[in-house]
Design a protein around this motif. Structure first.
Motif, short mmCIF file in Angstrom:
data_model
loop_
_atom_site.label_atom_id
_atom_site.label_comp_id
_atom_site.label_asym_id
_atom_site.label_seq_id
_atom_site.Cartn_x
_atom_site.Cartn_y
_atom_site.Cartn_z
N LYS A 1 34.57 46.75 47.34
CA LYS A 1 35.78 46.92 46.17
C LYS A 1 36.48 48.06 46.83
O LYS A 1 37.97 48.02 46.58
CB LYS A 1 34.95 47.31 44.90
N ALA B 1 38.47 47.04 49.50
CA ALA B 1 39.78 46.34 49.06
C ALA B 1 40.91 46.90 48.58
O ALA B 1 42.05 46.89 48.82
CB ALA B 1 39.27 45.16 48.08
N GLU B 2 40.56 48.11 47.82
CA GLU B 2 41.40 48.96 47.25
C GLU B 2 42.35 49.54 48.12
O GLU B 2 43.45 49.91 47.95
CB GLU B 2 40.57 49.82 46.11
N ASN C 1 43.07 48.68 51.08
CA ASN C 1 43.63 47.82 51.75
C ASN C 1 44.67 47.29 51.01
O ASN C 1 45.59 46.32 51.34
CB ASN C 1 42.91 46.53 52.47
N GLY C 2 44.81 47.81 49.83
CA GLY C 2 45.83 47.25 48.95
C GLY C 2 45.46 45.90 48.16
O GLY C 2 46.50 45.46 47.34
N GLU C 3 44.41 45.70 48.22
CA GLU C 3 44.27 44.22 47.27
C GLU C 3 43.59 44.79 46.09
O GLU C 3 42.73 45.51 45.75
CB GLU C 3 42.97 43.54 48.28
N SER C 4 44.20 44.36 45.14
CA SER C 4 43.63 44.68 43.53
C SER C 4 42.96 43.44 43.09
O SER C 4 43.38 42.38 43.32
CB SER C 4 44.75 45.19 42.68
N GLN C 5 42.51 43.85 42.08
CA GLN C 5 41.57 42.76 41.29
C GLN C 5 42.46 41.53 40.47
O GLN C 5 43.45 42.31 39.88
CB GLN C 5 40.29 43.36 40.49
#
Length: 184
Positions: free
Chosen positions: A146, A149-150, A152-156
């Motif tokens: 998590k 991912a955060e 890398n700019g990936e959000s939930q």
């Protein structure tokens, strides 16, 4: 650097009560020594404690000095020097920072997200006192998926208003609620 001052908020005179309570190194627990004290503030408002482990990795912690505006700042200094084995004559906060050099301790660091940079960094949490016979601790806590991912700019994905779990998703038009059911 000689630290001088008096407690303004702490009335306790038993320093042992503060034993319990509260870059290179990632988050985790590490056995370290105080390698150096740096003075990088012209007004002498704080000093920097440089912690280092046997692998040559370091962590720097800035510590404010008296007088304090808030009670938690006073308590933080007392807990820090107590856990590093420096004896104070409370309510006096007088001690020499050279007493901290080569003091061993267990440094506890946690992950904290920096929103400006979009990255996690290790942040000072607290110090556990080192007791004779304690082994060397080297327990890093890696970033989880998590966190990666955060960074890398990936959000939930956020729940949609049309989601099946939304009780109002299929309501077409106004929602009928009896005035008897309203709390006001």
């Amino acid at each position: 650097m000689k630290i001088t001052g008096q407690t303004q908020y702490i009335k306790e005179t038993n320093q042992d009560k503060f034993l319990n309570g509260s870059t290179g190194l990632p988050a985790g627990e590490f056995t370290v020594r105080v390698k150096n004290i740096e003075y990088n503030d012209r007004e002498n408002r704080y000093f920097t404690i440089v912690f280092g482990n046997d692998e040559g990795k370091q962590y720097k912690h800035n510590q404010f000095v008296p007088p304090y505006k808030y009670d938690f700042q006073e308590k933080q200094l007392i807990e820090l020097v107590t856990r590093l084995g420096v004896n104070l004559n409370l309510p006096s906060l007088d001690f020499d920072t050279n007493e901290l050099i080569e003091k061993p301790c267990h440094l506890i660091l946690k992950w904290k997200f920096n929103e400006n940079e979009g990255k996690y960094f290790s942040d000072f949490s607290y110090i556990k006192p080192y007791k004779n016979g304690d082994g060397v601790v080297n327990k890093p806590i890696p970033k989880d998926e998590k966190m990666k991912a955060e960074e890398n700019g990936e959000s939930q994905p956020k729940a949609s208003l049309n989601d099946e779990d939304n009780p109002f998703a299929n309501a077409n038009g106004p929602i009928d609620i009896s005035s008897d059911d309203l709390p006001f």
